[in-house]
Motif scaffolding. Structure first.
Motif, mmCIF file in Angstrom:
data_model
loop_
_atom_site.group_PDB
_atom_site.id
_atom_site.type_symbol
_atom_site.label_atom_id
_atom_site.label_comp_id
_atom_site.label_asym_id
_atom_site.label_seq_id
_atom_site.Cartn_x
_atom_site.Cartn_y
_atom_site.Cartn_z
ATOM 1 N N LYS A 184 -10.631 58.058 20.689
ATOM 2 C CA LYS A 184 -9.679 59.092 21.137
ATOM 3 C C LYS A 184 -8.390 58.444 21.669
ATOM 4 C CE LYS A 184 -13.124 62.523 22.448
ATOM 5 N NZ LYS A 184 -13.817 63.148 23.603
ATOM 6 N N LEU A 185 -8.603 57.388 22.481
ATOM 7 C CA LEU A 185 -7.425 56.689 23.018
ATOM 8 C C LEU A 185 -6.636 55.984 21.912
ATOM 9 C CD1 LEU A 185 -8.776 55.124 26.319
ATOM 10 C CD2 LEU A 185 -6.924 56.770 26.110
ATOM 11 N N ALA A 186 -7.413 55.409 20.965
ATOM 12 C CA ALA A 186 -6.741 54.734 19.845
ATOM 13 C C ALA A 186 -5.925 55.744 19.036
ATOM 14 C CB ALA A 186 -7.783 54.056 18.960
ATOM 15 N N VAL A 245 -10.726 44.708 31.208
ATOM 16 C CA VAL A 245 -10.409 44.688 29.777
ATOM 17 C C VAL A 245 -10.111 46.109 29.298
ATOM 18 C CG1 VAL A 245 -11.258 44.079 27.476
ATOM 19 C CG2 VAL A 245 -11.868 42.668 29.417
ATOM 20 N N SER A 246 -10.910 47.045 29.774
ATOM 21 C CA SER A 246 -10.678 48.443 29.374
ATOM 22 C C SER A 246 -9.615 49.066 30.266
ATOM 23 C CB SER A 246 -11.966 49.259 29.535
ATOM 24 O OG SER A 246 -13.005 48.628 28.853
ATOM 25 N N PHE A 254 -1.809 54.593 28.177
ATOM 26 C CA PHE A 254 -1.226 55.716 27.432
ATOM 27 C C PHE A 254 -0.058 56.327 28.211
ATOM 28 C CE2 PHE A 254 -1.139 60.278 26.263
ATOM 29 C CZ PHE A 254 -0.853 60.139 24.914
ATOM 30 N N ASN A 295 -2.832 56.679 20.962
ATOM 31 C CA ASN A 295 -1.830 55.603 20.856
ATOM 32 C C ASN A 295 -1.199 55.549 19.469
ATOM 33 O OD1 ASN A 295 -1.584 54.065 23.386
ATOM 34 N ND2 ASN A 295 -3.799 53.907 23.175
ATOM 35 N N LEU A 296 -2.019 55.857 18.450
ATOM 36 C CA LEU A 296 -1.495 55.920 17.080
ATOM 37 C C LEU A 296 -0.412 56.999 16.978
ATOM 38 C CD1 LEU A 296 -2.216 54.871 14.088
ATOM 39 C CD2 LEU A 296 -3.456 57.007 13.875
ATOM 40 N N LEU A 341 -19.281 43.992 15.089
ATOM 41 C CA LEU A 341 -17.894 44.279 15.448
ATOM 42 C C LEU A 341 -17.774 45.481 16.391
ATOM 43 C CD1 LEU A 341 -15.036 43.219 14.764
ATOM 44 C CD2 LEU A 341 -14.942 44.949 12.979
ATOM 45 N N VAL A 354 -18.418 44.528 19.896
ATOM 46 C CA VAL A 354 -17.247 43.827 20.448
ATOM 47 C C VAL A 354 -16.175 44.850 20.831
ATOM 48 C CG1 VAL A 354 -15.365 42.198 19.919
ATOM 49 C CG2 VAL A 354 -17.673 41.748 19.084
ATOM 50 N N PHE A 355 -15.963 45.807 19.946
ATOM 51 C CA PHE A 355 -14.975 46.875 20.226
ATOM 52 C C PHE A 355 -15.331 47.605 21.529
ATOM 53 C CE2 PHE A 355 -12.639 48.131 16.070
ATOM 54 C CZ PHE A 355 -12.340 46.794 15.835
ATOM 55 N N PHE A 410 -10.110 65.115 26.907
ATOM 56 C CA PHE A 410 -9.389 64.019 26.242
ATOM 57 C C PHE A 410 -8.910 63.037 27.312
ATOM 58 C CE2 PHE A 410 -6.510 61.893 23.434
ATOM 59 C CZ PHE A 410 -7.005 62.141 22.162
ATOM 60 N N LYS A 462 -17.098 46.516 23.997
ATOM 61 C CA LYS A 462 -16.949 45.646 25.171
ATOM 62 C C LYS A 462 -15.495 45.524 25.635
ATOM 63 C CE LYS A 462 -20.957 42.599 24.984
ATOM 64 N NZ LYS A 462 -21.499 43.061 26.268
ATOM 65 N N ILE A 463 -14.582 45.628 24.699
ATOM 66 C CA ILE A 463 -13.169 45.510 25.108
ATOM 67 C C ILE A 463 -12.530 46.890 25.304
ATOM 68 C CG2 ILE A 463 -12.770 43.209 24.158
ATOM 69 C CD1 ILE A 463 -11.577 44.471 21.691
ATOM 70 N N GLY A 464 -13.382 47.914 25.436
ATOM 71 C CA GLY A 464 -12.909 49.240 25.840
ATOM 72 C C GLY A 464 -12.355 50.096 24.719
ATOM 73 N N PHE A 465 -12.828 49.882 23.483
ATOM 74 C CA PHE A 465 -12.314 50.705 22.388
ATOM 75 C C PHE A 465 -12.835 52.130 22.508
ATOM 76 C CE2 PHE A 465 -12.661 52.448 18.053
ATOM 77 C CZ PHE A 465 -11.331 52.405 17.680
ATOM 78 N N ASP A 466 -11.919 53.070 22.420
ATOM 79 C CA ASP A 466 -12.256 54.504 22.440
ATOM 80 C C ASP A 466 -11.424 55.152 21.343
ATOM 81 O OD1 ASP A 466 -12.424 57.205 22.912
ATOM 82 O OD2 ASP A 466 -12.349 57.028 25.098
ATOM 83 N N PHE A 499 -6.683 47.333 24.109
ATOM 84 C CA PHE A 499 -7.024 47.153 22.699
ATOM 85 C C PHE A 499 -6.800 48.439 21.903
ATOM 86 C CE2 PHE A 499 -10.163 47.220 19.198
ATOM 87 C CZ PHE A 499 -9.647 46.176 18.463
ATOM 88 N N ASN A 500 -6.962 49.587 22.564
ATOM 89 C CA ASN A 500 -6.753 50.868 21.859
ATOM 90 C C ASN A 500 -5.322 50.977 21.333
ATOM 91 O OD1 ASN A 500 -9.379 52.143 22.312
ATOM 92 N ND2 ASN A 500 -8.785 51.972 24.465
ATOM 93 N N GLY A 519 -4.292 50.871 17.505
ATOM 94 C CA GLY A 519 -3.498 52.003 16.980
ATOM 95 C C GLY A 519 -2.259 51.504 16.250
#
Lengths: 260, 169
Positions: free
Chosen positions: B15-17, A13-14, A30, B20-21, B3, B6-7, A24, B9-13, A127-128, A132
């Motif tokens: 820095k990466l977000a 998933v990650s 990415f 990507n932004l 929440l 959940v974030f 970083f 668990k699905i690999g939210f970071d 998901f990131n 984003g």
């Protein structure tokens, strides 16, 4: 030799962190995003050679896509002028999500690894990336709303104190209605935050689940399904891009003044 | 499970977000500046040329139709004018013919009148002449008859009788 090898296991998933730069993390999704930026830069260079009088086949195809996106936006916005205003945001979302969903169909691209780690993975399976994208979309819509209504007009959509005061002056019944409208305005704040969650989870869930499904199905029936599944993959990839873009366009139209 | 769990668990970071932004904003800028804008301009320019071409074709068509109409009008007008000229010519010719006939008739009458006058005058003159000559001839004949045939007594009585008759007349 573990530089190039075929990857067969289910994707996590990650996303995998390929390396770090000054603490970083640089993930494979990415890197794929950067690869897409490179492709779009090449495309931008090719646009400079586009001709008004003698369009090539490639140019005709691009113009067909351009007109197609504008036509879709016309149906949502109801005016060509508004569609042209929406096009950069929605077009960018459509191109980026569409390319992200389809680029993994290039044979071998997602199987390139570095030190046992996959280098390229579809950005929309992370998901990131979808978060984003959703965050950027809502932020741009909020900016457009501020531009359209003015700062206080924009804030006034959520915090309707003026309506509450006017209601209090007009008697209990009107105050009651104003209070309900005030509460609705407050829930709109939650609604806008929920848009980020909703957009990001919808796209991530669909694409990630689709990829997992593809690996399971191809593992089970490798000699029967690849063509069918790849075709469905192209279709679903484009559908998700259209869904995300259409929702963003709808949110945009709700956010700005109707006469615009 | 909230929440954030959940974030996670699905690999939210974040820095990466964030990366990507930024990635998306770069794509947004590249496409807006170098793709959508020039493509839109190219399509508009081509549409302008097409519209101009269509407008020119429409103008040419209108000009052609106008020229056709003008041609028809000119032909109709020319026909009308030619008809009028022919009618006028015919009328003038008739008038001239009538006038000429009248003049000829008048001249003829005048000539006839002159001829009649001349004939009358000549006739009168001829009569006068004949009258004069006849009187002289008669006188000479009578004188001869009288001298040769009548006796001297009778010569005296006849002139007297003639004088008396003349006086009666």
């Amino acid at each position: 030799m573990d530089f190039i090898q075929l990857k067969r296991e289910l994707p996590g998933v990650s996303p995998e962190i390929v390396f770090n730069i000054f603490g970083f993390p640089v993930s494979n999704t990415f890197l794929m995003g950067l690869f897409i930026i490179g492709l779009l830069l090449l495309f931008a260079l090719s646009v400079r050679k586009f001709s008004v009088k003698k369009p090539s086949g490639f140019q005709t195809f691009i113009e067909f896509l351009y007109e197609g996106i504008l036509g879709l936006l016309d149906q949502i916005s109801g005016s060509r002028k508004m569609s042209e205003k929406l096009l950069p945001l929605i077009g960018s979302l459509f191109v980026y999500i569409g390319l992200s969903n389809l680029i993994e169909l290039i044979p071998g691209l997602s199987n390139i690894t570095l030190n046992g780690k996959q280098i390229f993975r579809s950005p929309t399976t992370d998901f990131n990336t979808t978060f984003g994208l959703a965050f950027a979309t809502v932020a741009i819509i909020q900016m457009a709303s501020i531009q359209s209504w003015g700062f206080f007009g924009h804030v006034g959509k959520y915090l309707q104190f003026r309506r509450l005061i006017e209601g209090a002056k007009n008697g209990f019944a009107d105050f009651f209605m104003a209070f309900i409208e005030f509460l609705i305005g407050m829930t709109d704040i939650i609604s806008d935050v929920a848009k980020i969650i909703s957009l990001s989870f919808r796209l991530f869930g669909n694409i990630y689940a689709g990829q997992v499904m593809a690996i399971i199905m191809l593992g089970a029936l490798a000699y029967l399904l690849p063509a069918v599944w790849s075709s469905l993959g192209i279709f679903f990839g484009l559908v998700q891009a259209i869904v995300f873009g259409s929702l963003a366009a709808t949110y945009f139209m709700i956010a700005v003044k109707p006469e615009e | 499970m909230d929440l954030l769990e959940v974030f996670a668990k699905i690999g939210f970071d974040w820095k990466l977000a964030l990366a990507n932004l930024v990635n998306f904003f770069i794509i947004f800028y590249i496409l807006k500046r170098f793709a959508f804008k020039p493509i839109g301009e190219i399509i508009k320019a081509r549409q302008g040329q097409i519209d101009q071409g269509l407008a020119d074709a429409e103008n040419a068509k209108n000009a052609f139709l106008s020229a056709e109409k003008e041609k028809e009008e000119i032909i109709t007008l020319s026909r009308k004018e030619a008809h009028e000229i022919i009618e006028k010519g015919r009328k003038q010719a008739n008038e001239l013919a009538d006038k000429a006939a009248k003049e000829a008739f008048a001249i003829k009458n005048e000539m006839l009148a002159d001829a009649r006058k001349t004939i009358e005058a000549e006739k009168k003159e001829m009569f006068e002449e004949v009258k004069e000559n006849a009187a002289e001839l008669i006188t000479a004949g009578v004188e001869r008859i009288i001298k040769e045939e009548l006796p001297s007594q009778a010569r005296i009585k006849i002139p007297e009788r003639l004088i008396r008759q003349k006086q009666k007349v």
